[in-house]
Design a protein around this motif. Structure first.
Motif, PDB file in Angstrom:
ATOM      1  N   GLY A 106       0.790  -1.218   0.000  1.00 33.15           N
ATOM      2  CA  GLY A 106       0.000   0.000   0.000  1.00 33.15           C
ATOM      3  C   GLY A 106       0.822   1.268   0.000  1.00 33.15           C
ATOM      4  N   GLY A 107       2.137   1.168  -0.223  1.00 31.36           N
ATOM      5  CA  GLY A 107       2.980   2.356  -0.265  1.00 31.36           C
ATOM      6  C   GLY A 107       3.412   2.876   1.087  1.00 31.36           C
ATOM      7  N   VAL A 108       3.214   2.093   2.136  1.00 35.37           N
ATOM      8  CA  VAL A 108       3.595   2.488   3.497  1.00 35.37           C
ATOM      9  C   VAL A 108       4.945   1.860   3.817  1.00 35.37           C
ATOM     10  CG1 VAL A 108       2.984   2.379   5.952  1.00 35.37           C
ATOM     11  CG2 VAL A 108       1.185   2.653   4.219  1.00 35.37           C
ATOM     12  N   ASP A 388       9.405  12.432   3.306  1.00 37.20           N
ATOM     13  CA  ASP A 388       9.682  13.500   2.348  1.00 37.20           C
ATOM     14  C   ASP A 388      10.657  13.025   1.283  1.00 37.20           C
ATOM     15  OD1 ASP A 388       8.227  15.852   2.785  1.00 37.20           O
ATOM     16  OD2 ASP A 388       9.506  16.447   4.456  1.00 37.20           O
ATOM     17  N   LEU A 389      10.540  13.598   0.087  1.00 33.58           N
ATOM     18  CA  LEU A 389      11.577  13.472  -0.935  1.00 33.58           C
ATOM     19  C   LEU A 389      12.498  14.676  -0.790  1.00 33.58           C
ATOM     20  CD1 LEU A 389       9.676  12.382  -4.182  1.00 33.58           C
ATOM     21  CD2 LEU A 389      10.724  10.940  -2.427  1.00 33.58           C
ATOM     22  N   ARG A 390      13.599  14.491  -0.061  1.00 31.02           N
ATOM     23  CA  ARG A 390      14.571  15.575   0.112  1.00 31.02           C
ATOM     24  C   ARG A 390      15.922  14.943   0.422  1.00 31.02           C
ATOM     25  NH1 ARG A 390      15.551  15.633   5.378  1.00 31.02           N
ATOM     26  NH2 ARG A 390      13.901  15.011   6.810  1.00 31.02           N
ATOM     27  N   VAL A 391      16.976  15.678   0.129  1.00 28.98           N
ATOM     28  CA  VAL A 391      18.326  15.182   0.378  1.00 28.98           C
ATOM     29  C   VAL A 391      18.506  14.912   1.872  1.00 28.98           C
ATOM     30  CG1 VAL A 391      20.774  15.786   0.289  1.00 28.98           C
ATOM     31  CG2 VAL A 391      19.287  16.328  -1.641  1.00 28.98           C
ATOM     32  N   GLY A 392      19.047  13.753   2.175  1.00 26.20           N
ATOM     33  CA  GLY A 392      19.278  13.356   3.560  1.00 26.20           C
ATOM     34  C   GLY A 392      18.218  12.438   4.113  1.00 26.20           C
ATOM     35  N   ALA A 393      17.034  12.414   3.486  1.00 25.41           N
ATOM     36  CA  ALA A 393      15.965  11.534   3.964  1.00 25.41           C
ATOM     37  C   ALA A 393      16.240  10.097   3.550  1.00 25.41           C
ATOM     38  CB  ALA A 393      14.623  11.992   3.405  1.00 25.41           C
ATOM     39  N   ASP A 394      15.658   9.159   4.287  1.00 20.27           N
ATOM     40  CA  ASP A 394      15.734   7.764   3.872  1.00 20.27           C
ATOM     41  C   ASP A 394      15.095   7.609   2.495  1.00 20.27           C
ATOM     42  OD1 ASP A 394      17.002   6.973   6.198  1.00 20.27           O
ATOM     43  OD2 ASP A 394      15.151   6.390   7.206  1.00 20.27           O
ATOM     44  N   ALA A 395      15.684   6.754   1.675  1.00 24.01           N
ATOM     45  CA  ALA A 395      15.191   6.551   0.309  1.00 24.01           C
ATOM     46  C   ALA A 395      14.026   5.572   0.316  1.00 24.01           C
ATOM     47  CB  ALA A 395      16.311   6.068  -0.584  1.00 24.01           C
ATOM     48  N   ASP A 396      12.965   5.963   1.013  1.00 24.29           N
ATOM     49  CA  ASP A 396      11.698   5.227   1.019  1.00 24.29           C
ATOM     50  C   ASP A 396      10.833   5.849  -0.068  1.00 24.29           C
ATOM     51  OD1 ASP A 396      12.721   3.937   3.241  1.00 24.29           O
ATOM     52  OD2 ASP A 396      11.563   5.125   4.669  1.00 24.29           O
ATOM     53  N   LEU A 397      10.608   5.122  -1.145  1.00 27.44           N
ATOM     54  CA  LEU A 397      10.011   5.672  -2.355  1.00 27.44           C
ATOM     55  C   LEU A 397       8.847   4.794  -2.808  1.00 27.44           C
ATOM     56  CD1 LEU A 397      13.381   6.195  -4.293  1.00 27.44           C
ATOM     57  CD2 LEU A 397      12.220   7.862  -2.815  1.00 27.44           C
ATOM     58  N   VAL A 398       7.883   5.434  -3.483  1.00 29.13           N
ATOM     59  CA  VAL A 398       6.709   4.715  -3.972  1.00 29.13           C
ATOM     60  C   VAL A 398       6.409   5.158  -5.395  1.00 29.13           C
ATOM     61  CG1 VAL A 398       4.238   4.270  -3.646  1.00 29.13           C
ATOM     62  CG2 VAL A 398       5.741   4.527  -1.649  1.00 29.13           C
ATOM     63  N   ALA A 399       6.396   4.207  -6.315  1.00 29.32           N
ATOM     64  CA  ALA A 399       5.922   4.469  -7.677  1.00 29.32           C
ATOM     65  C   ALA A 399       4.415   4.238  -7.680  1.00 29.32           C
ATOM     66  CB  ALA A 399       6.606   3.539  -8.665  1.00 29.32           C
ATOM     67  N   THR A 426     -14.558  -0.082  -6.145  1.00 25.09           N
ATOM     68  CA  THR A 426     -13.612   0.346  -7.166  1.00 25.09           C
ATOM     69  C   THR A 426     -12.893   1.595  -6.693  1.00 25.09           C
ATOM     70  OG1 THR A 426     -14.928  -0.583  -8.969  1.00 25.09           O
ATOM     71  CG2 THR A 426     -13.335   1.132  -9.552  1.00 25.09           C
ATOM     72  N   LEU A 427     -11.557   1.533  -6.695  1.00 24.53           N
ATOM     73  CA  LEU A 427     -10.717   2.612  -6.202  1.00 24.53           C
ATOM     74  C   LEU A 427      -9.777   3.085  -7.302  1.00 24.53           C
ATOM     75  CD1 LEU A 427      -9.709   1.126  -2.719  1.00 24.53           C
ATOM     76  CD2 LEU A 427     -11.546   2.761  -3.209  1.00 24.53           C
ATOM     77  N   THR A 428      -9.292   4.295  -7.154  1.00 17.22           N
ATOM     78  CA  THR A 428      -8.338   4.880  -8.087  1.00 17.22           C
ATOM     79  C   THR A 428      -6.980   5.005  -7.415  1.00 17.22           C
ATOM     80  OG1 THR A 428     -10.084   6.160  -9.167  1.00 17.22           O
ATOM     81  CG2 THR A 428      -7.819   6.871  -9.553  1.00 17.22           C
ATOM     82  N   GLY A 429      -5.929   4.574  -8.131  1.00 16.92           N
ATOM     83  CA  GLY A 429      -4.573   4.677  -7.613  1.00 16.92           C
ATOM     84  C   GLY A 429      -3.991   3.314  -7.286  1.00 16.92           C
ATOM     85  N   VAL A 430      -2.881   2.972  -7.947  1.00 17.03           N
ATOM     86  CA  VAL A 430      -2.254   1.664  -7.766  1.00 17.03           C
ATOM     87  C   VAL A 430      -0.777   1.855  -7.459  1.00 17.03           C
ATOM     88  CG1 VAL A 430      -1.654  -0.516  -8.882  1.00 17.03           C
ATOM     89  CG2 VAL A 430      -3.914   0.496  -9.266  1.00 17.03           C
ATOM     90  N   VAL A 431      -0.311   1.223  -6.402  1.00 15.05           N
ATOM     91  CA  VAL A 431       1.113   1.204  -6.075  1.00 15.05           C
ATOM     92  C   VAL A 431       1.796   0.198  -6.993  1.00 15.05           C
ATOM     93  CG1 VAL A 431       2.816   0.619  -4.307  1.00 15.05           C
ATOM     94  CG2 VAL A 431       0.773   1.920  -3.690  1.00 15.05           C
ATOM     95  N   ARG A 432       2.786   0.656  -7.756  1.00 16.55           N
ATOM     96  CA  ARG A 432       3.501  -0.227  -8.686  1.00 16.55           C
ATOM     97  C   ARG A 432       4.772  -0.801  -8.068  1.00 16.55           C
ATOM     98  NH1 ARG A 432      -0.514  -1.510 -12.058  1.00 16.55           N
ATOM     99  NH2 ARG A 432      -1.295   0.280 -13.258  1.00 16.55           N
ATOM    100  N   THR A 433       5.540   0.016  -7.336  1.00 17.03           N
ATOM    101  CA  THR A 433       6.774  -0.438  -6.691  1.00 17.03           C
ATOM    102  C   THR A 433       6.962   0.349  -5.405  1.00 17.03           C
ATOM    103  OG1 THR A 433       7.807  -0.830  -8.855  1.00 17.03           O
ATOM    104  CG2 THR A 433       9.270  -0.794  -6.954  1.00 17.03           C
ATOM    105  N   THR A 434       7.443  -0.331  -4.386  1.00 16.94           N
ATOM    106  CA  THR A 434       7.809   0.328  -3.135  1.00 16.94           C
ATOM    107  C   THR A 434       9.263   0.016  -2.832  1.00 16.94           C
ATOM    108  OG1 THR A 434       5.549   0.151  -2.266  1.00 16.94           O
ATOM    109  CG2 THR A 434       7.305   0.494  -0.661  1.00 16.94           C
TER     110      THR A 434
END
Length: 455
Positions: A106-108, A388-399, A426-434
């Motif tokens: 779920g992108g968490v 957050d997406l910012r320099v220094g943050a953990d690279a926890d990312l969600v496509a 029916t929902l909108t929005g799909v997590v492709r990669t975490t």
């Protein structure tokens, strides 16, 4: 803790200073990267598990691996500070392996586990160590822990804080499990005085037991009448009053009633150290559409007009964020009716698409969702390297594909038990990669770490 179970310390989060021509470990490119400044095209460069650089989309730096997302959105990993994992003791309800797989899907990328409904509950350092032992080697995302404040354990609050919990949870009304009793007014004050002495955080389930009644019948209207907005408001006002008196930090979990918004707003204006959250089910479901006990939770899902007021409180900043209150159980506990069924909604894997579907229909954007589901909860828990997406943050990312639709099949979720009010919706929005710390979650190899405040 072993090195694999701790988060990096602050010294490890300085901007990358290696040679400019040394390849990064990973670069993820998206035309819709969601940063604190909004959406923009970016190439996010990762080294040693953290974001080392943000570069123009069309000028990606050299990397050992480059992933192009195109028009898929790139989000920071969400932070869910309200998850009942239930292990040990009630692992047949949910456990660390299944819960953290569901989170990642779920992108968490960070969860903080509640002190109940595990056995033993996390009310002292010994029980915290039991829980950490149960979680060790099972977590697919990073995990932190709340402690508990119950009658008679005030002497345990500081040791729990020193052992690394993010704060302590209390109930002002019966919790639903005998081993985690509620605090009365004097107990709440005593806990807040103790927490104020070391600037600890209290998080409270706020319903006034004197204003609650037993349902007079088996239907949802019967249940809704038994847990009124007034019961919630009165308990919130009590926490506000005692937080102001003691100077302690306090937080109201899972606000469901619009009647709580103005007392919270005024207290925040007055400088009381009080914050509050809400949950996907209060923002996206309504009492008018409830069809069965899968919808039952405490406090309850309320009417559509109430839901609208919660959205406004998020927009105004009175509510700081949205977290799941994932409170699962086995299917046999969600029957036969609203009077007898267990109260809890399973939604850990679905929170992002549920909220995005509703937010999109109300004119909100992905930066709003990230503020409510990543940055806000990270700030509450004191996790400066998350959300957050910012320099220094953990690279926890969600496509994230913000346009794709899907129909929820509860049997296909990673949740241990196939119970959810969203089944068939029916929902909108799909997590492709975490990605967790720059590594794609594969749902096989647990790579999550244990977190403590500030780490």
């Amino acid at each position: 803790m072993s090195a694999a179970e701790r988060a990096p310390d602050a010294a490890e989060h300085v901007p990358d200073a290696r040679a400019a021509d040394e390849p990064y470990d990973l670069v993820v490119r998206s035309r819709r990267a969601v940063t604190p400044e909004g959406e923009r095209p970016l190439a996010v460069a990762v080294r040693a598990g953290r974001i080392a650089a943000l570069r123009p989309y069309d000028e990606p730096p050299p990397a050992r691996e480059t992933v192009g997302l195109g028009d898929l959105a790139l989000l920071p990993g969400l932070v869910d500070t309200h998850v009942h994992v239930n292990e040990p003791g009630r692992t047949h309800w949910e456990g660390f392996a299944s819960a953290t797989r569901a989170a990642a899907a779920g992108g968490v990328t960070t969860i903080v586990d509640m002190p109940l409904n595990s056995l033993p509950p996390t009310v002292d350092v010994a029980s915290l160590e039991v829980k950490r032992k149960a979680a060790r080697g099972q977590c697919h995302v990073d995990v932190g822990f709340w402690g508990g404040a119950v009658p008679g354990n005030v002497a345990d609050l500081r040791p729990l804080h020193e052992a690394g919990v993010f704060g302590v949870k209390c109930f002002l009304s019966p919790s639903g499990v005998d081993e985690f009793p509620a605090l009365d007014r004097d107990g709440l004050r005593t806990a807040l005085v103790e927490l104020a002495s070391f600037d600890g955080l209290l998080i409270a389930h706020a319903e006034d037991p004197a204003a609650l009644t037993e349902p007079t019948g088996p239907t949802y209207p019967d249940f809704l009448r038994s847990r009124t907005p007034d019961a919630e408001r009165r308990a919130v006002e009590q926490v506000i009053e005692l937080a102001a008196e003691t100077g302690a930090r306090a937080h109201i979990v899972h606000v469901s009633a619009a009647a709580c918004i103005e007392p919270l707003r005024q207290a925040q204006r007055d400088g009381v150290r009080i914050s509050a959250e809400t949950c996907p089910h209060y923002l996206c479901l309504t009492a008018e559409e409830v069809t069965g006990p899968a919808y039952k939770c405490c406090p309850p899902v309320r009417e559509a007009a109430n839901r609208d007021a919660l959205w406004q409180a998020l927009a105004d900043g009175v509510l700081m964020g949205i977290v799941s209150d994932h409170s699962p159980s086995t299917p046999d506990l969600k029957v036969p009716d609203f009077a007898a069924a267990w109260g809890g909604v399973s939604s850990l894997q679905l929170g992002l698409p549920v909220v995005w579907t509703a937010a999109l229909s109300r004119g909100y954007g992905l930066p709003d969702v990230v503020r409510w589901m990543a940055r806000g909860p990270a700030a509450l828990a004191g996790l400066p390297y998350k959300g957050d997406l910012r320099v220094g943050a953990d690279a926890d990312l969600v496509a994230f594909d913000p346009a794709a639709e899907f129909t929820v099949d509860v049997a296909a979720l990673h949740h241990r038990n196939p119970v959810s009010p969203y089944d068939g919706r029916t929902l909108t929005g799909v997590v492709r990669t975490t990605w967790s710390r720059g590594v794609p979650v594969d749902y096989v190899t647990p790579t999550g770490r244990f977190l403590t405040p500030g780490r």
